[in-house]
Write an enzyme that holds these catalytic residues in place. Sequence first.
Site, mmCIF file in Angstrom:
data_model
loop_
_atom_site.group_PDB
_atom_site.id
_atom_site.type_symbol
_atom_site.label_atom_id
_atom_site.label_comp_id
_atom_site.label_asym_id
_atom_site.label_seq_id
_atom_site.Cartn_x
_atom_site.Cartn_y
_atom_site.Cartn_z
ATOM 1 N N LYS A 135 -18.494 -2.590 27.024
ATOM 2 C CA LYS A 135 -18.262 -2.775 25.583
ATOM 3 C C LYS A 135 -17.556 -1.539 25.058
ATOM 4 O O LYS A 135 -17.737 -0.440 25.600
ATOM 5 C CB LYS A 135 -19.594 -2.958 24.840
ATOM 6 C CG LYS A 135 -19.437 -3.729 23.550
ATOM 7 C CD LYS A 135 -19.235 -5.206 23.852
ATOM 8 C CE LYS A 135 -19.320 -6.075 22.627
ATOM 9 N NZ LYS A 135 -19.464 -7.492 23.022
ATOM 10 N N GLY A 136 -16.812 -1.715 24.015
ATOM 11 C CA GLY A 136 -16.110 -0.575 23.437
ATOM 12 C C GLY A 136 -15.882 -0.777 21.961
ATOM 13 O O GLY A 136 -16.298 -1.790 21.386
#
Length: 431
Positions: free
Chosen positions: A121-122
């Site tokens: 995730k970012g």
Amino acid sequence: MATQTQDDVDEVVPGREWASELYRIANDQFDRASSLLDLDAEFVTRLSEPRRSLVVNFPVRLDSGRVLGLTGYRVQHTLTMGPTKGGFRYGPDVSLGECAALAMWMTWKCALLGLPYGGAKGGVRCAPSELSVAELERVTRRYAAELIPVIGPDRDIPAPDMGTGEREMAWFMDTYSQMVGHSVFEIVTGKPVVLGGTTGRREATGLGVVYVTEAVCERIGLDLREARVAIQGFGNVGAVAATELYAIGARVVAVSDHTAGLVDPDGLDIASLVRWVEANGVLDGYPDARRVGSADVLEVPCEIVIPAARERQLTDENAPRLQCGMVVEAANGPTTPEADAILRERGILVVPDVLANAGGVTVSYFEWVQDHQRYSWDELDVQERLRRQLRAAFGRVIDAADRLSCDWRMAALSVAIERVSEAARMRGIYP
Ligand code: NAD
């Protein structure tokens, strides 16, 4: 200077880097599921923290000429299952701890669905609504460039999440392609169809929520067409879920976004609401429904509540007031562990996020496969495969819940954790 020993190292609180409320929730769930499985301590340690994370600070020039300093993140939870996969979001609260929790959930989601990915995730901490389109493009392109050392079509494949969509994916894909010198469609999923996106990706998460809800209703003997549904969040996920439910005849009695909640016990006209949001951007101002607060829709009397906005919306404060039989978690992490316990005690069924919203990553996987094959499937094919894959995952959850005598969240996580720890055991440890 005194020599430092391993004991000094152990003094450092483990996991402090990721400390956040969301990471506490993800870890609490992981701890409970791994204790059900009697998971070997080695795998508890290896899976409870992300394998890799990148924090980047970068400047972006605003239209006014002023330079804004932004912070971005990319967290990869496990590298055991293949490339990593997960969206990136734009929002003022995005943090390393939030990305770490969401990356962990992505691992479990992919493993439950049998997809060949670990979780990632970012995001970028920013206020997207205050940025112009040109500024958002510069943010996206710079963020993509900063991520080059850790991403790749067979390393880590981003996708949309809150505040990002097809447009950002196109910019991201173009930036990566410019850097390597040729078009690499498979670097992101959730792209426009003309750039190697798949039919059905835009609707996939919301549609998947409905497919899972249908399967659950069949299982518990509830006719979805007779059910009243309340939905919090009217974006990529919530609006599509509302539209699909409305299309099959369910009564959507409440919806909300961050500007307003709308209630009509006879059922809202979702087609008209979608047109309103297309024209006005938000639900606020819609004339044909009773107005309530954004969070109040969770508490209206109905059979099914679908939180589809953001994390930590069901808490120990409002869980006692819910008036529904079932919560279908379309958002990631919408229920705190405290609320989870209250819902369990009250006999309210919870369909966990890792199953309920897995339609998005499943169709992202289909998109990646099609990009690699240079061959496109039609919409019916995508939808049929999605329905089959989600139903199979729900079957695995039911079996595990029976086998382990636990709720569906623990069952879903157990299936996933077993799969990942088995893969880790078989791969062994390098060197
Ligand atoms: P989005 O940005 O398109 O929409 C979010 C919606 O929630 C908007 O309507 C916004 O106004 C509303 N909202 C925000 N705060 C709110 C509040 N306090 N009360 C009521 N409404 C509020 O985002 P999305 O892509 O629809 O994502 C929603 C959730 O689903 C997130 O938790 C995301 O991580 C999860 N999710 C998204 C996907 C995907 O494919 N987009 C896949 C899996 C999970």
